[in-house]
Design a protein around this motif. Structure first.
Motif, PDB file in Angstrom:
ATOM      1  N   GLU A 190     -60.876  22.078 -37.711  1.00  0.00           N
ATOM      2  CA  GLU A 190     -60.859  21.127 -38.829  1.00  0.00           C
ATOM      3  C   GLU A 190     -62.213  20.427 -38.943  1.00  0.00           C
ATOM      4  OE1 GLU A 190     -58.820  19.970 -41.156  1.00  0.00           O
ATOM      5  OE2 GLU A 190     -56.856  20.796 -40.701  1.00  0.00           O
ATOM      6  N   GLN A 195     -64.702  20.339 -42.132  1.00  0.00           N
ATOM      7  CA  GLN A 195     -65.214  19.083 -42.696  1.00  0.00           C
ATOM      8  C   GLN A 195     -66.734  19.120 -42.801  1.00  0.00           C
ATOM      9  OE1 GLN A 195     -64.165  15.565 -40.516  1.00  0.00           O
ATOM     10  NE2 GLN A 195     -64.905  14.192 -42.100  1.00  0.00           N
ATOM     11  N   TYR A 211     -62.658  20.453 -48.314  1.00  0.00           N
ATOM     12  CA  TYR A 211     -62.094  19.470 -47.387  1.00  0.00           C
ATOM     13  C   TYR A 211     -61.616  18.220 -48.113  1.00  0.00           C
ATOM     14  CZ  TYR A 211     -61.433  16.924 -43.044  1.00  0.00           C
ATOM     15  OH  TYR A 211     -60.891  16.232 -41.998  1.00  0.00           O
TER      16      TYR A 211
END
Length: 496
Positions: free
Chosen positions: A169, A173, A186
């Motif tokens: 993740e 990002q 994102y």
């Protein structure tokens, strides 16, 4: 340890001529990570089969298994014990490695798309991923280093998968922050989690995102449902787990890289064979959507500011080139009666006066209960440069009144000062009762303009700031005051 491994991989890819951007780093890390994940999955399945006295048939043929082409190992003595190290006599490197990957491994894995039993199997996902990607790591020596590093990672325990999902993740990002449009890849996770909390999807319902990107809404919905089951003290039954794995989450994504990242993201979060389709959602004619195609919950952040061709617009009753407006029509149509939605959209949707936007607002208000609008501050989406709102609605009955909440975090949001869940806490609390505050108010639909259905965010609790005057007007007033002062001085002189 995993975090340092990821950093080392990025450093290696940075040196390679074929990888020049953050997007390349994520893409190339993804396919190698996927093959390592697949190797650990096969080991777990083989162990489970052995415990039940069954024979396990591997998904991948021997020549293409991770432990054969990527990391062949030999056992060595190590301070009185035994350990496994890379067998340098068998391990491919340099041109031999890139030749095997490009000309044998990828073509072999692509074939799974045709041979898989159905689209909801891990075999089909293998075929899809390797049909969409190609190896961009030009140096076989750099590729060998990356493989060695990724082999350090494990996907065997829940804790390991959880840590990996967080690191992945973070890479998504960073990729979003590096691009011109951060919102494309994102959506801030505090915002996603807040939207899910307000919509409150339940196990047994179907959840859909037709503009999936990295599938953040589906990943976080999975986490939410698992957490809800644990909070109730019963945990997930075998039936619940199978439902979450196979019959709950559905997504579509147009762009190849986002599609691959989305699949990998869901796998790392615990959904083994995600129901994600690589397609242009807007190419589907709304008239063809049947009851069997509809979903209980829609959660999405469609692309900002995109434009669609005339042939795509023909799939919609209200023609417009604005991508987000077409997506909104799609979401309304694909919701089941009684279904719930949380959709991010540009704030101009609430007030634009063009015929298409007015018609879509009218359709939304007449066919759905738009019960809540969350007005987000600028800077919520890194690099996107637009103000957005979140529309919360339920399909099946017309809107009577809308509860607005204007988020005011008390600071400027940005890359180094992002939105957090504390910023959204008051909204979540008040949303349950539609409570009134300095930041929230209610608007009755009968009181708005019935020709435009304008839903502009105008907080009645805030005093209007006086408009700044033009410099010319200020100068003219100064001149007038000077002239008035001169006249008064002349009058005083005449009295002396």
């Amino acid at each position: 340890m995993f975090e340092q491994t990821f950093k080392n991989i990025d450093d290696i890819l940075h040196k390679d001529a074929g990888c020049g951007s953050e997007l390349d780093y994520v893409e190339q890390t993804s396919w190698i990570l996927f093959l390592k994940y697949l190797d650990d999955l096969e080991k777990d399945r083989a162990t489970a089969a052995e415990l039940t006295g069954k024979t396990y048939s591997p998904i991948i043929d021997r020549d293409y298994q991770w432990t054969v082409w990527a990391m062949p190992k030999i056992s060595t003595s190590n301070g009185g014990g035994r350990s496994e190290v890379l067998d340098h006599h068998k391990a491919l490197t340099g041109d031999d490695l890139t030749d095997f990957v490009n000309n044998r491994l990828f073509p072999y894995l692509k074939k799974f798309k045709q041979s898989a039993e159905s689209a909801d199997t891990i075999e089909y996902k293998i075929g899809e991923i390797f049909s969409e990607l190609k190896n961009r790591i030009q140096s076989g020596y750099n590729l060998r280093e990356v493989i060695n590093r990724i082999d350090e990672l494990r996907f065997r325990t829940h804790a390991e998968k959880h840590e990996m999902s967080h690191l992945y993740e973070a890479k998504i990002q960073n990729m979003g922050n590096a691009g011109r449009n951060g919102g494309e890849y994102y959506t801030p996770r505090p915002l996603i989690r807040t939207i899910i909390q307000v919509v409150n999807p339940q196990i047994g319902q179907t959840v859909y995102d037709g503009a999936g990107g990295s599938m953040g809404f589906l990943c976080e919905s999975f986490n939410y449902m698992v957490a809800q089951a644990s909070a109730k003290g019963k945990g997930l039954s075998t039936k619940d787990w199978e439902t979450l794995q196979k019959r709950t989450f559905y997504g579509k994504e147009k762009k190849s890289l986002a599609y691959i990242i989305g699949i990998m993201n869901m796998i790392l979060h615990g959904v083994e064979a995600p129901n994600i389709i690589h397609t242009n959602t807007l190419a589907e004619n709304l008239a063809d959507i049947q009851e069997k195609d509809r979903y209980d919950v829609v959660l999405a952040n469609p692309p900002f500011g995109g434009k669609e061709r005339a042939e795509v617009q023909q799939n919609f009753p209200i023609k417009t080139g604005e991508t987000a407006s077409l997506f909104l029509q799609h979401f309304i149509k694909i919701l089941k009666a009684g279904g719930k939605a949380g959709v991010v959209i540009k704030n101009t949707f609430l007030s634009n006066t063009d015929n298409a936007t007015v018609a879509i607002r009218k359709t939304l208000l007449e066919n759905c209960n738009l019960h809540t609008v969350l007005d987000l501050p600028g800077g919520t989406f890194t690099g996107a440069g637009v103000k957005t709102v979140v529309l919360f609605f339920e399909k099946g009955k017309a809107t009577q009144k809308v509860w607005f909440y204007q988020l005011n975090p008390g600071r400027n949001l940005g890359k180094t000062n992002p939105l957090n869940e504390n910023d959204l806490a008051e909204f979540v609390s008040l949303s349950e009762t539609k409570g009134l505050s300095q930041n929230s108010w209610t608007v009755a639909i009968k009181d708005i303009d019935q020709s435009t259905f304008d839903l502009s965010v105008k907080n009645p609790n805030k005093k209007e700031e006086a408009a700044l005057r033009q410099p010319q007007a200020i100068l003219e007033e100064i001149k007038a005051l000077d002239e008035e002062s001169a006249e008064i001085l002349e009058s005083i002189k005449s009295l002396l």
